[in-house]
Design a protein around this motif. Structure first.
Motif, mmCIF file in Angstrom:
data_model
loop_
_atom_site.group_PDB
_atom_site.id
_atom_site.type_symbol
_atom_site.label_atom_id
_atom_site.label_comp_id
_atom_site.label_asym_id
_atom_site.label_seq_id
_atom_site.Cartn_x
_atom_site.Cartn_y
_atom_site.Cartn_z
ATOM 1 N N THR A 12 12.313 1.422 0.811
ATOM 2 C CA THR A 12 12.547 2.999 0.143
ATOM 3 C C THR A 12 11.358 3.584 -1.251
ATOM 4 O OG1 THR A 12 14.094 2.416 -0.543
ATOM 5 C CG2 THR A 12 14.624 3.437 2.296
ATOM 6 N N TYR A 13 10.791 3.654 -1.393
ATOM 7 C CA TYR A 13 9.479 3.168 -2.577
ATOM 8 C C TYR A 13 9.846 5.126 -2.238
ATOM 9 C CZ TYR A 13 9.275 -2.069 -2.371
ATOM 10 O OH TYR A 13 10.001 -2.631 -3.495
ATOM 11 N N SER A 14 9.245 5.789 -2.262
ATOM 12 C CA SER A 14 8.486 6.495 -2.028
ATOM 13 C C SER A 14 8.784 7.123 -0.527
ATOM 14 C CB SER A 14 7.305 6.626 -2.980
ATOM 15 O OG SER A 14 6.349 6.311 -1.841
ATOM 16 N N TRP A 15 7.865 8.748 -1.114
ATOM 17 C CA TRP A 15 7.535 9.913 -0.171
ATOM 18 C C TRP A 15 7.014 8.653 0.699
ATOM 19 C CZ3 TRP A 15 8.269 14.482 1.287
ATOM 20 C CH2 TRP A 15 8.440 15.294 0.197
ATOM 21 N N ALA A 19 3.513 11.657 3.973
ATOM 22 C CA ALA A 19 4.362 12.615 3.537
ATOM 23 C C ALA A 19 3.208 12.380 2.005
ATOM 24 C CB ALA A 19 5.272 12.834 3.257
ATOM 25 N N HIS A 20 2.768 11.229 1.683
ATOM 26 C CA HIS A 20 2.128 10.826 1.195
ATOM 27 C C HIS A 20 0.337 11.187 1.017
ATOM 28 C CE1 HIS A 20 3.928 9.408 -2.684
ATOM 29 N NE2 HIS A 20 4.580 8.463 -2.113
ATOM 30 N N ARG A 21 0.192 10.807 2.145
ATOM 31 C CA ARG A 21 -1.238 11.036 2.380
ATOM 32 C C ARG A 21 -1.539 12.228 3.085
ATOM 33 N NH1 ARG A 21 -1.476 5.822 6.251
ATOM 34 N NH2 ARG A 21 -2.528 4.781 5.028
ATOM 35 N N PRO A 53 -0.418 3.112 -4.457
ATOM 36 C CA PRO A 53 0.497 2.840 -5.852
ATOM 37 C C PRO A 53 1.638 1.456 -5.183
ATOM 38 C CG PRO A 53 -0.523 4.578 -6.086
ATOM 39 C CD PRO A 53 -0.716 4.155 -4.862
ATOM 40 N N ASP A 54 1.920 2.117 -3.592
ATOM 41 C CA ASP A 54 2.837 1.683 -2.922
ATOM 42 C C ASP A 54 2.680 0.197 -2.420
ATOM 43 O OD1 ASP A 54 4.980 3.418 -3.453
ATOM 44 O OD2 ASP A 54 4.599 3.983 -1.136
ATOM 45 N N LYS A 55 1.136 0.364 -2.167
ATOM 46 C CA LYS A 55 1.438 -1.457 -2.046
ATOM 47 C C LYS A 55 1.683 -2.397 -2.793
ATOM 48 C CE LYS A 55 -2.194 0.788 2.196
ATOM 49 N NZ LYS A 55 -3.183 0.831 3.130
ATOM 50 N N ARG A 56 0.798 -1.946 -3.775
ATOM 51 C CA ARG A 56 0.767 -2.601 -5.255
ATOM 52 C C ARG A 56 1.777 -3.163 -5.571
ATOM 53 N NH1 ARG A 56 -1.610 1.196 -8.487
ATOM 54 N NH2 ARG A 56 -4.115 0.514 -7.689
ATOM 55 N N ARG A 57 2.891 -2.448 -5.358
ATOM 56 C CA ARG A 57 4.343 -3.041 -5.374
ATOM 57 C C ARG A 57 4.504 -4.561 -5.197
ATOM 58 N NH1 ARG A 57 8.267 2.098 -5.280
ATOM 59 N NH2 ARG A 57 10.146 0.382 -6.635
ATOM 60 N N TYR A 58 3.815 -4.870 -4.126
ATOM 61 C CA TYR A 58 4.058 -6.223 -3.501
ATOM 62 C C TYR A 58 3.386 -6.809 -4.553
ATOM 63 C CZ TYR A 58 6.176 -3.456 0.736
ATOM 64 O OH TYR A 58 7.092 -1.803 1.442
ATOM 65 N N ARG A 66 7.177 2.538 -11.931
ATOM 66 C CA ARG A 66 6.330 3.935 -11.949
ATOM 67 C C ARG A 66 6.788 5.008 -11.409
ATOM 68 N NH1 ARG A 66 0.934 0.058 -12.603
ATOM 69 N NH2 ARG A 66 1.634 -1.485 -14.460
ATOM 70 N N HIS A 67 7.662 4.653 -10.150
ATOM 71 C CA HIS A 67 7.552 5.494 -9.408
ATOM 72 C C HIS A 67 9.405 6.224 -9.127
ATOM 73 C CE1 HIS A 67 4.434 3.387 -5.923
ATOM 74 N NE2 HIS A 67 4.808 2.987 -7.714
ATOM 75 N N TYR A 68 9.840 5.843 -10.195
ATOM 76 C CA TYR A 68 10.995 6.617 -9.923
ATOM 77 C C TYR A 68 11.667 6.709 -11.389
ATOM 78 C CZ TYR A 68 13.110 1.686 -11.081
ATOM 79 O OH TYR A 68 13.273 0.999 -11.650
ATOM 80 N N GLY A 135 -1.913 11.279 -7.911
ATOM 81 C CA GLY A 135 -0.915 11.888 -6.698
ATOM 82 C C GLY A 135 -0.094 11.370 -6.292
ATOM 83 N N HIS A 136 0.289 9.900 -6.229
ATOM 84 C CA HIS A 136 1.001 9.372 -5.344
ATOM 85 C C HIS A 136 2.336 8.942 -6.188
ATOM 86 C CE1 HIS A 136 3.353 6.123 -3.096
ATOM 87 N NE2 HIS A 136 4.049 5.932 -4.422
ATOM 88 N N TYR A 137 2.138 9.297 -8.161
ATOM 89 C CA TYR A 137 3.244 9.166 -8.866
ATOM 90 C C TYR A 137 3.586 10.410 -8.825
ATOM 91 C CZ TYR A 137 1.545 5.243 -9.583
ATOM 92 O OH TYR A 137 0.668 3.342 -9.720
ATOM 93 N N ALA A 139 4.472 13.086 -6.566
ATOM 94 C CA ALA A 139 4.974 13.110 -5.302
ATOM 95 C C ALA A 139 5.583 12.756 -6.062
ATOM 96 C CB ALA A 139 4.037 12.855 -4.102
ATOM 97 N N ASP A 140 6.553 11.340 -5.603
ATOM 98 C CA ASP A 140 7.612 10.903 -6.149
ATOM 99 C C ASP A 140 8.339 10.785 -7.071
ATOM 100 O OD1 ASP A 140 6.737 9.055 -4.055
ATOM 101 O OD2 ASP A 140 6.659 7.451 -5.682
ATOM 102 N N ALA A 141 7.732 12.270 -8.109
ATOM 103 C CA ALA A 141 8.369 13.259 -9.192
ATOM 104 C C ALA A 141 9.562 13.833 -8.579
ATOM 105 C CB ALA A 141 8.137 13.204 -9.862
ATOM 106 N N LEU A 145 15.576 11.592 -5.013
ATOM 107 C CA LEU A 145 16.284 10.231 -4.807
ATOM 108 C C LEU A 145 15.585 8.878 -5.392
ATOM 109 C CD1 LEU A 145 17.798 9.926 -1.053
ATOM 110 C CD2 LEU A 145 19.169 10.479 -3.021
ATOM 111 N N HIS A 146 14.548 9.802 -6.000
ATOM 112 C CA HIS A 146 13.595 8.955 -6.710
ATOM 113 C C HIS A 146 14.064 9.165 -8.277
ATOM 114 C CE1 HIS A 146 10.274 6.890 -5.468
ATOM 115 N NE2 HIS A 146 10.658 7.953 -3.658
ATOM 116 N N ALA A 147 15.178 10.426 -8.034
ATOM 117 C CA ALA A 147 15.700 10.523 -9.747
ATOM 118 C C ALA A 147 17.154 10.292 -9.655
ATOM 119 C CB ALA A 147 15.212 12.106 -10.013
HETATM 120 ZN ZN LIG Z 1 5.845 5.576 -4.674
#
Ligand SMILES: [Zn+2]
Length: 316
Positions: A12-15, A19-21, A53-58, A66-68, A135-137, A139-141, A145-147
């Motif tokens: 559970t990293y982000s939208w 939704a991100h797309r 950015p979510d793929k990069r987390r792996y 950077r996402h929360y 755009g990703h970051y 949207a995450d903000a 639940l990212h805050a």
């Molecule tokens: Zn994210």
């Protein structure tokens, strides 16, 4: 066909990816004609790479924070002792402890700086990559639940609420019911404060995201709360459509509102970077094709994401 039940429990990293797309895609239509000449023909790229950015987390350890921001570690709303400027925050808390609690508001500023420079350099590849990713970051903000440190309801017995809010609800309702006609992007005179406003709104909303679900959950027996759906031959257990619609109603369409605000914010940041770079002519850019290194990087991101997906069986 043999169907094997699987519980959806993606990290559970982000939208969610959907939704991100959509957010990056809708944001394009808020831009002025001088920007549309570049962004519209490349809308598919912005759509596809909204989730890099979510793929990069792996693959990259420092990507996660950077996402929360677990903002509740910094006292009580509206967190008056937490400095908004990065250098002041580092001085007060140290870089290491900021990293531990997440840095999304500050990372957006770094990305804005990089995107502004890419516009100044008139470098098309950089503009597109950085636009997709900022755009990703942004949207995450916007995700409550990212805050909040109880980001997946793990402290309150609500495991799965993160994906429920940001994936299940938009996937079920966005295309059928939501309106993304939003208006025009505007120039942000103080992007840092704009970001903090959105982060504070997210933090303020996180309590009702959790308490509304708790309340609803107490009214629903588990066989009505969850349902099984056939997705590409796999039977998946997920929040039922009834439960999802009831929750969305209880929150007064909060997910739609935050998604619309994300679309607007993303367009405003793209526009602000372009204006601050001196409004370069986007019909005359250099570096228009992705080179071997770029393509390898995209490949690498996809590969690490796919590898991790296979082993990613435990819900947070
Ligand atoms: Zn994210």
């Amino acid at each position: 066909m043999c169907l094997v039940p699987v519980l959806i429990c993606a990290k559970t990293y982000s939208w969610g990816f959907y939704a991100h797309r959509q957010i990056n895609t809708y944001a394009v239509f808020l831009l002025p004609p001088e920007m549309l000449v570049l962004f519209k023909p490349n809308i598919q790229f912005l759509h596809e790479h909204a989730v890099d950015p979510d793929k990069r987390r792996y693959a990259v350890a420092e990507e996660g924070p950077r996402h929360y921001i677990d903002i509740d570690h910094y006292g009580k709303f509206p967190f008056p002792t937490l400095p908004h400027a990065w250098n002041d925050a580092v001085q007060k808390y140290s870089r290491d402890s900021l990293m531990k609690r997440g840095i999304v508001p500050w990372w957006i500023q770094t990305m804005l700086y990089r995107l502004t420079n890419a516009f100044k350099e008139k470098n098309q590849v950089k503009i597109l990559k950085l636009s997709a990713e900022i755009g990703h970051y942004i949207a995450d903000a916007h995700v409550p639940l990212h805050a909040c440190s109880n980001h997946n309801g793990q402290l309150t017995g609500q495991h799965g609420i993160h994906g429920f809010w940001e994936s299940r609800i938009p996937e079920l309702l966005a295309e059928k019911e939501w309106d993304f006609f939003i208006g025009k992007a505007r120039h942000l005179s103080d992007p840092l404060e704009f970001t903090w406003q959105r982060v504070l709104e997210s933090a303020a909303a996180s309590d009702s995201v959790l308490s509304a679900e708790k309340k609803l959950s107490n009214l629903y027996p588990s066989d009505q709360k969850f349902s099984f759906e056939n997705r590409n031959g796999v039977l998946v257990r997920q929040y039922s459509a009834d439960y999802t619609i009831a929750y969305n109603k209880l929150m007064n369409d909060m997910v739609e509102r935050r998604m619309r605000q994300s679309v607007y914010a993303v367009a405003c940041f793209w526009y602000t970077a372009w204006v601050n770079a001196g409004q370069p002519d986007l019909k005359n850019l250099t570096n228009k094709t992705f080179d071997e290194t770029d393509l390898q990087e995209f490949e690498k991101l996809n590969a690490s994401w796919k590898n991790m997906q296979g082993s990613d069986k435990i819900c947070e």
